[in-house]
Every structure is written in C-alpha cells, then in structure tokens.
Design a protein around this motif. Sequence first.
Motif, PDB file in Angstrom:
ATOM      1  N   ARG A 188      34.165  35.038  46.343  1.00 34.74           N
ATOM      2  CA  ARG A 188      32.814  35.202  45.800  1.00 34.74           C
ATOM      3  C   ARG A 188      31.872  35.838  46.825  1.00 34.74           C
ATOM      4  O   ARG A 188      31.021  36.656  46.476  1.00 34.74           O
ATOM      5  N   SER A 189      32.031  35.456  48.082  1.00 39.56           N
ATOM      6  CA  SER A 189      31.204  36.025  49.133  1.00 39.56           C
ATOM      7  C   SER A 189      31.434  37.533  49.245  1.00 39.56           C
ATOM      8  O   SER A 189      30.486  38.313  49.392  1.00 39.56           O
ATOM      9  N   ARG A 247      28.306  41.193  37.938  1.00 31.42           N
ATOM     10  CA  ARG A 247      29.006  40.017  37.456  1.00 31.42           C
ATOM     11  C   ARG A 247      28.561  39.731  36.033  1.00 31.42           C
ATOM     12  O   ARG A 247      27.372  39.606  35.769  1.00 31.42           O
ATOM     13  N   ARG A 305      38.332  30.549  46.856  1.00 33.88           N
ATOM     14  CA  ARG A 305      37.423  31.154  45.883  1.00 33.88           C
ATOM     15  C   ARG A 305      36.053  31.440  46.488  1.00 33.88           C
ATOM     16  O   ARG A 305      35.405  32.430  46.140  1.00 33.88           O
ATOM     17  N   SER A 306      35.625  30.592  47.403  1.00 30.77           N
ATOM     18  CA  SER A 306      34.337  30.804  48.052  1.00 30.77           C
ATOM     19  C   SER A 306      34.323  32.131  48.818  1.00 30.77           C
ATOM     20  O   SER A 306      33.336  32.869  48.786  1.00 30.77           O
ATOM     21  N   SER A 355      33.914  40.878  36.797  1.00 35.77           N
ATOM     22  CA  SER A 355      33.094  41.844  37.539  1.00 35.77           C
ATOM     23  C   SER A 355      33.439  43.259  37.095  1.00 35.77           C
ATOM     24  O   SER A 355      34.597  43.663  37.118  1.00 35.77           O
ATOM     25  N   LYS A 357      40.001  39.414  38.336  1.00 31.14           N
ATOM     26  CA  LYS A 357      39.166  38.224  38.334  1.00 31.14           C
ATOM     27  C   LYS A 357      39.364  37.425  39.618  1.00 31.14           C
ATOM     28  O   LYS A 357      40.300  37.651  40.388  1.00 31.14           O
ATOM     29  N   GLU A 358      38.461  36.469  39.827  1.00 31.87           N
ATOM     30  CA  GLU A 358      38.422  35.718  41.084  1.00 31.87           C
ATOM     31  C   GLU A 358      39.755  35.054  41.410  1.00 31.87           C
ATOM     32  O   GLU A 358      40.238  35.134  42.541  1.00 31.87           O
ATOM     33  N   LEU A 379      32.698  39.538  46.848  1.00 27.45           N
ATOM     34  CA  LEU A 379      32.202  40.189  45.635  1.00 27.45           C
ATOM     35  C   LEU A 379      30.686  40.358  45.688  1.00 27.45           C
ATOM     36  O   LEU A 379      30.146  41.354  45.204  1.00 27.45           O
ATOM     37  N   ARG A 380      30.017  39.389  46.296  1.00 26.43           N
ATOM     38  CA  ARG A 380      28.568  39.466  46.427  1.00 26.43           C
ATOM     39  C   ARG A 380      28.151  40.700  47.216  1.00 26.43           C
ATOM     40  O   ARG A 380      27.105  41.308  46.930  1.00 26.43           O
TER      41      ARG A 380
END
Length: 266
Positions: free
Chosen positions: A64-65, A78, A60-61, A84, A48-49, A67-68
């Motif tokens: 997320r970038s 997601r 975290r940003s 994920s 997880k994040e 993972l995107r």
Amino acid sequence: MAALNETFVETTDVKEQQRKSSSRPSVAEALAEAIFSGHYQPGDFVPKELALCEEFAINRSAVRSDLRQLVDVGIIERISGHGSKVRDYADWNILDPQVTEWMTRYAAPNPKVQREILTFRLDVEPYVAMTAAKRATARDLVALEEAYEGMGQNLHNATSPEERRLHSDYDVAFHAAIFKATHNIVWSQLSHILRPSIYLLVSMSNVSETDDPAESLERHRQLMECIRARQPREAFRAAQRVLAGTAKALGLDAPETSLGRGVELD
C-alpha cells in the motif's frame, strides 16, 4: 549524555529501518517500469494488493505504501472494490522529479509517451528559440556554441557507448542553453525540470538509424546561427526543423496539434 545516547540510538534505528526498507523489492519501481514501458496502458488495472504481496514477498502495508507513491503523482488511482487503475497521461504529474526519473529510465520503448513529450516540445521550444533570438547575451551564445561543439566532437568520434552518451549530454545542454537564453526565470527553471524528458527523446533519436547524424548536427547549427543573428522568425522555424528531425529519427509523425503550425510570424 544519556539523552544524547538515546538520540543516537533512535537515529541509528531509523537509519537501519530505512536501509531495510530500501533493500526490499519496490512495487512502485516495478509498476512504474511496466506502466512507462507500455505494458499497462491508461485504463488498465494493475495487479491487486494480495497478488503483489505474493509476487514480491512483502506485507500488505508495504504494498500500500508503494502504491501510494504512484497515486500521489497521478499515475494510478485507487477504486474501492476494484483495485488500482492507470490514469490518463494528462493526469500524470510528469514534472515531478520522481516521475521524470521513471520516464527517463523506462519510457524509451513506449512510443505513446515519446509522442506526448514531442508534442509538448513542438508546442513550446520554437517560441523559446524565438525569445532567445531576441534576448541572448554573449555569454549565452558561448554556452550554446560550447554545447554544439561538444555534440560535433562526440558525434564524429563516437566509438563507444560512453562517447555516444556524451553526445546526447551535449545535445541536451544545447537545448537547455536556449531556455536559459530567454532570461525568463520560469523558462530557465523549466529547462532543469524538462531535462530528463528532453534527454529521453535525444538519447533515443541519436542512436536511430533513420536519420543522418550529420544532418541533425547541421539543423542544430542553423538554429544556433539564427539565435546568434537575432532572427526570431528564422529561429522559430529552425527549432521546428530540429524537432521534425527528432520525430523522423524516432519513427513518429510530427504531431499536427503543435501550436506553431500555421502560425504567421511578424
């Protein structure tokens, strides 16, 4: 002049930000390696994040970038409240340049990915060889022969990793030349897109001890001669034999679902 200076400063700032971003650990790269190597299988959840933030010491940003990147190419999805999850192989955009790069670098230990690529090649390449046997020009045959000779030279003289790499490079060039000899713009372009996935199997099979390199070279020669002699049916079968040898070298059973099995050719 002031505006020019401001633009220069802004451009410099952007480049500096890109430099800093590229210097941080890449969650996307690490997860891609873990997924393509088989550590995470389709259906598995990746960390997880918050766990990734702690592991890579990034915010975290940034997580997320990264993972995107994997979401955008269909490798993970997601799921709200759960995290994920790795998607099925069929959902991966394996023709995306980034995905093919990851596949080339990280999928070598993963027989499931190798089998998927082999299945695709068995479905496609015999028909490509058959078409090449009908349409190849003298220039196409020269390109095919040059690639074949390069394979032979670097096979018999291969005493270093660099020479073995050259052998694999010529092997890939041999198959790419067959795609181009179809004189179909889609097949020709596809040869560029498929190059990394073809290289993955070629490079692995060429260092295998389960297949005689001389026999592999002979199978390639037979395929080349079938194309040169404009024998589509024989080229189809010769391409199947080349790929059957690849399967043997990789320790994989030739997939039973290939389109060419059981097909009667006129």
